[in-house]
Design a protein around this motif. Structure first.
Motif, mmCIF file in Angstrom:
data_model
loop_
_atom_site.group_PDB
_atom_site.id
_atom_site.type_symbol
_atom_site.label_atom_id
_atom_site.label_comp_id
_atom_site.label_asym_id
_atom_site.label_seq_id
_atom_site.Cartn_x
_atom_site.Cartn_y
_atom_site.Cartn_z
ATOM 1 N N TYR A 1 46.455 43.663 53.827
ATOM 2 C CA TYR A 1 45.415 43.556 53.832
ATOM 3 C C TYR A 1 45.618 45.564 54.449
ATOM 4 O O TYR A 1 44.566 46.416 55.090
ATOM 5 N N TYR B 1 42.601 46.591 48.348
ATOM 6 C CA TYR B 1 42.130 45.009 48.898
ATOM 7 C C TYR B 1 40.295 45.953 48.934
ATOM 8 O O TYR B 1 39.528 47.239 49.534
ATOM 9 N N GLY C 1 38.516 42.624 51.903
ATOM 10 C CA GLY C 1 39.204 41.402 52.186
ATOM 11 C C GLY C 1 40.742 40.625 51.458
ATOM 12 O O GLY C 1 41.207 39.925 51.089
#
Length: 254
Positions: A104, A127, A130
């Motif tokens: 993340y 990312y 998420g």
């Protein structure tokens, strides 16, 4: 319950998980060869978590790019276990697993694997909402080109993988946007392979142990020397970023 095997570099890493809970992981960079330590480590970890191999539901293994010898030992072990135990086998790109070492982050993830002779393999990940996405499949590059690509650009990049030693000499005050991941998360870890394989495991999208092959970007030095000695020239010889030896189909990535 799943066993993961990572031998794409000098690091030997194995892990066992059950219901997405990590039961144990053994990661060693001792200088011993994978042929010496991999099977004993698997036996030891099974004993430590209190299982026997036949209780496994499947095997996950790193397929490359990386060390030619390391990959072959890891994959041969994984394929033998899957075949003997009649369990599903899941091949995972080495870079996918490495990228999951960094969870993340808002930075662009540059996974760099040592390609020898001043080269690295680089894959890029980011990312989004998420979810980790591969935005550049592995490419063979001159190490300095990895750094040059981000100069004068407003991009925050974090680098991970054993190719860091190849690119570090080119870092300078002109490259403040590039961060080197901490030593503790630079190396491949078998537990990260579980995250990379989750979608395929959930979909029961396994590989055939009889046909699964390592993923190489370039041929080994031994192959190059043998072909030169015997006067063999491959069509893709002038483009080392083309896969000219062995490849594997993994379906769509997330």
């Amino acid at each position: 319950m799943y066993l993961a095997i990572e031998t794409s570099s000098l690091v030997s890493s194995i892990a066992i998980e059950h219901d997405h809970i990590l039961l144990g992981e053994l990661t060693v960079q001792s200088g011993l060869t994978h042929s010496e330590q991999l099977v004993p480590h698997i036996q030891l970890l099974c004993e430590q978590v209190g299982i026997i191999p036949r209780q496994l539901d499947g095997i996950v293994v790193s397929i490359g790019p990386g060390s030619f010898t390391g990959l072959r030992i890891g994959m041969a072990t994984a394929k033998s276990l899957a075949y003997a135990l009649k369990k599903p086998l899941y091949g995972v790109m080495t870079m996918d697993g490495l990228a999951y070492n960094l969870l993340y982050t808002n930075q662009l993830i540059s996974v760099v694997i040592d390609g020898q002779k001043k080269h690295v393999y680089e894959g890029l990940y980011r990312y989004e909402k998420g979810t980790l996405h591969c935005i550049q499949s592995p490419i063979l590059k001159v190490a300095s080109d990895v750094i040059d690509a981000y100069k004068d650009k407003n991009i925050s990049v974090i680098c991970i993988g054993d190719g860091i030693r190849r690119i570090q000499p080119f870092l300078s005050d002109d490259t403040p946007m590039i961060t080197i991941a901490p030593n503790s998360i630079q190396i491949p870890r078998a537990s990260s392979l579980f995250l990379a394989a989750k979608t395929r495991i959930d979909a029961h999208d396994s590989d055939d142990p009889m046909t699964m092959l390592p993923f190489y970007i370039k041929r080994s030095e031994a192959e190059v020397l043998w072909e030169a000695k015997h006067g063999i020239i491959l069509e893709n010889e002038e483009n080392p970023s083309v896969i000219v030896s062995e490849t594997v189909s993994l379906g769509e990535k997330s």
